[in-house]
Design an enzyme around this catalytic site. Sequence first.
Site, PDB file in Angstrom:
ATOM      1  N   CYS A 116       0.812  -1.230   0.000  1.00 49.63           N
ATOM      2  CA  CYS A 116       0.000   0.000   0.000  1.00 49.63           C
ATOM      3  C   CYS A 116       0.839   1.271   0.000  1.00 49.63           C
ATOM      4  CB  CYS A 116      -0.924   0.021   1.213  1.00 49.63           C
ATOM      5  SG  CYS A 116      -2.027  -1.385   1.254  1.00 49.63           S
ATOM      6  N   HIS A 256      -3.731   7.213   2.666  1.00 48.80           N
ATOM      7  CA  HIS A 256      -4.072   5.910   2.093  1.00 48.80           C
ATOM      8  C   HIS A 256      -5.470   5.529   2.573  1.00 48.80           C
ATOM      9  CE1 HIS A 256      -4.022   1.774   0.964  1.00 48.80           C
ATOM     10  NE2 HIS A 256      -3.869   1.323   2.183  1.00 48.80           N
ATOM     11  N   ASN A 286     -10.011  -0.253  -0.713  1.00 46.82           N
ATOM     12  CA  ASN A 286      -8.547  -0.216  -0.611  1.00 46.82           C
ATOM     13  C   ASN A 286      -7.956  -0.841  -1.877  1.00 46.82           C
ATOM     14  OD1 ASN A 286      -5.866  -0.548  -0.010  1.00 46.82           O
ATOM     15  ND2 ASN A 286      -6.191  -1.488   1.994  1.00 46.82           N
TER      16      ASN A 286
HETATM   17  O1  UT7 Z   1      -3.935  -1.428   3.667  1.00 46.50           O
HETATM   18  C1  UT7 Z   1      -3.317  -2.048   4.781  1.00 46.50           C
HETATM   19  C2  UT7 Z   1      -4.000  -3.313   5.065  1.00 46.50           C
HETATM   20  N1  UT7 Z   1      -5.108  -3.391   5.918  1.00 46.50           N
HETATM   21  C3  UT7 Z   1      -5.626  -2.493   6.790  1.00 46.50           C
HETATM   22  O2  UT7 Z   1      -5.241  -1.361   6.933  1.00 46.50           O
HETATM   23  C4  UT7 Z   1      -6.751  -3.004   7.622  1.00 46.50           C
HETATM   24  C5  UT7 Z   1      -6.692  -2.584   9.070  1.00 46.50           C
HETATM   25  N2  UT7 Z   1      -7.758  -3.199   9.848  1.00 46.50           N
HETATM   26  C6  UT7 Z   1      -9.066  -2.872   9.707  1.00 46.50           C
HETATM   27  O3  UT7 Z   1      -9.410  -2.036   8.909  1.00 46.50           O
HETATM   28  C7  UT7 Z   1     -10.087  -3.545  10.611  1.00 46.50           C
HETATM   29  O4  UT7 Z   1      -9.424  -4.241  11.644  1.00 46.50           O
HETATM   30  C8  UT7 Z   1     -11.010  -4.531   9.846  1.00 46.50           C
HETATM   31  C9  UT7 Z   1     -11.936  -3.748   8.941  1.00 46.50           C
HETATM   32  C10 UT7 Z   1     -10.196  -5.526   9.037  1.00 46.50           C
HETATM   33  C11 UT7 Z   1     -11.894  -5.300  10.852  1.00 46.50           C
HETATM   34  O5  UT7 Z   1     -12.616  -4.389  11.672  1.00 46.50           O
HETATM   35  P1  UT7 Z   1     -12.640  -4.587  13.253  1.00 46.50           P
HETATM   36  O6  UT7 Z   1     -13.443  -3.500  13.802  1.00 46.50           O
HETATM   37  O7  UT7 Z   1     -11.226  -4.707  13.709  1.00 46.50           O
HETATM   38  O8  UT7 Z   1     -13.450  -5.922  13.392  1.00 46.50           O
HETATM   39  P2  UT7 Z   1     -13.013  -7.284  14.106  1.00 46.50           P
HETATM   40  O9  UT7 Z   1     -12.034  -8.014  13.262  1.00 46.50           O
HETATM   41  O10 UT7 Z   1     -12.666  -7.002  15.521  1.00 46.50           O
HETATM   42  O11 UT7 Z   1     -14.374  -8.063  14.078  1.00 46.50           O
HETATM   43  C12 UT7 Z   1     -15.508  -7.629  14.884  1.00 46.50           C
HETATM   44  C13 UT7 Z   1     -16.662  -8.547  14.615  1.00 46.50           C
HETATM   45  C14 UT7 Z   1     -16.297 -10.031  14.684  1.00 46.50           C
HETATM   46  O12 UT7 Z   1     -17.415 -10.734  15.228  1.00 46.50           O
HETATM   47  P3  UT7 Z   1     -17.398 -11.209  16.771  1.00 46.50           P
HETATM   48  O13 UT7 Z   1     -16.221 -12.121  16.901  1.00 46.50           O
HETATM   49  O14 UT7 Z   1     -17.256  -9.956  17.577  1.00 46.50           O
HETATM   50  O15 UT7 Z   1     -18.721 -11.895  16.927  1.00 46.50           O
HETATM   51  C15 UT7 Z   1     -16.150 -10.434  13.241  1.00 46.50           C
HETATM   52  O16 UT7 Z   1     -16.423 -11.799  13.014  1.00 46.50           O
HETATM   53  O17 UT7 Z   1     -17.146  -8.329  13.294  1.00 46.50           O
HETATM   54  C16 UT7 Z   1     -17.215  -9.577  12.600  1.00 46.50           C
HETATM   55  N3  UT7 Z   1     -16.948  -9.331  11.177  1.00 46.50           N
HETATM   56  C17 UT7 Z   1     -17.920  -9.084  10.301  1.00 46.50           C
HETATM   57  N4  UT7 Z   1     -19.252  -9.004  10.426  1.00 46.50           N
HETATM   58  C18 UT7 Z   1     -19.959  -8.717   9.310  1.00 46.50           C
HETATM   59  C19 UT7 Z   1     -15.749  -9.283  10.571  1.00 46.50           C
HETATM   60  N5  UT7 Z   1     -15.924  -9.018   9.263  1.00 46.50           N
HETATM   61  C20 UT7 Z   1     -17.265  -8.882   9.071  1.00 46.50           C
HETATM   62  C21 UT7 Z   1     -18.059  -8.586   7.954  1.00 46.50           C
HETATM   63  N6  UT7 Z   1     -19.389  -8.516   8.108  1.00 46.50           N
HETATM   64  N7  UT7 Z   1     -17.530  -8.371   6.732  1.00 46.50           N
END
Ligand code: UT7
Length: 336
Positions: A116, A256, A286
């Site tokens: 990225c 970004h 992204n």
């Molecule tokens: O470009 C560089 C590369 N990447 C990044 O910069 C990404 C950086 N990270 C992020 O943007 C965020 O961490 C994510 C968008 C990837 C995830 O968001 P989060 O707020 O950290 O969510 P989480 O992983 O803590 O998940 C929270 C909940 C989980 O459910 P439980 O375990 O609390 O019941 C996930 O299973 O949200 C659930 N979840 C979803 N639910 C619906 C995860 N993905 C989804 C989804 N739809 N697509």
Amino acid sequence: MKQLNGVITGITTGLPDYILTNEELSTIVDTSDEWIMTRVGIKERRILKGEAQGISVLGTQAVDELLVKTNTRPEEVDVVVFATTTPDHPFPSAASMVAENCGIKNAFCFDMEVACSGFVFGLEVCNSFIKTGKYKKIILLAGDKMSSITDYTDRTTCPLFGDAVGAVMIEPTDEVLGILDVELHSDGIGYEPLQMKAGGSKYPASYETVERREHTVQQDGQVVFRHAVSRMAEVSLSIMDRNNLAPEDVDWLVPHQANIRIIDATIQRTGLPREKVMINIEKYGNTSAGTIPVCLWEWEPKLRKGDNIILTAFGAGFSWGSVYLKWGYDGENQVK
Ligand code: UT7
């Protein structure tokens, strides 16, 4: 001898036509528009569909248009650099393929892989070439076909990514314009939390790697999130500080586009008002190395010669950095 600097003299993009909406994604994995908009801020992303369509397809579109827009003959181009993590093939370079497609025969061409952060690292590389005085016209492409390394059975990653390429022409100037300062960093602590495990020399492709879905992006989202928030703000403030730029001196911040919450945290920490920040994550998601040039391209009509612009990126490696750009020309009133 006057000090030479690289300045962007034109910008274009290669964007696929196909729009993958949150509604369509919700029919593929267990997700919803509400979750994606709240947690990430993406509404739709572009996807390059079709057999045997690599990143060079988008790169070729962008460069064909860039040559026309900057009134450049293909034989005048000295260097083509493509910052991409998703080249058509491990070799030859996507840069060489684009050059061939666009009739560019007198340039040396290579790809660089900084995920990225590819565009900001690429600007430093191209500016260094310009400063030698040997090269007059350099094309920097940056972008990825993220759909080719996205697991569409994994709801935690598949909503995040889209496909796009941006391309800029970089030429020398002795005015105080262009790429005025760059600060880049890397930290190998990012190896585990953000990687595509297989397909390289450590784990070449095998039936097992394919079965384990190791040819797609895997990440510990929260670890990446935390690092991205601190590093992007830190490096933006650092480059502003060493160039004596207060928030009111900055015309545009271009972060970004990985997550709207990362962007908001960067805005808050840098003290810039939101209306000075380029944000289009809702439309494109992204696109890895593509996000910053796609923003600059979209805002081009509003840009004026001399505008102070801060670019800031974070990605795999980890790698991160900022560029202080003084924009080189008045944007025309084109409809994007
Ligand atoms: O470009 C560089 C590369 N990447 C990044 O910069 C990404 C950086 N990270 C992020 O943007 C965020 O961490 C994510 C968008 C990837 C995830 O968001 P989060 O707020 O950290 O969510 P989480 O992983 O803590 O998940 C929270 C909940 C989980 O459910 P439980 O375990 O609390 O019941 C996930 O299973 O949200 C659930 N979840 C979803 N639910 C619906 C995860 N993905 C989804 C989804 N739809 N697509």
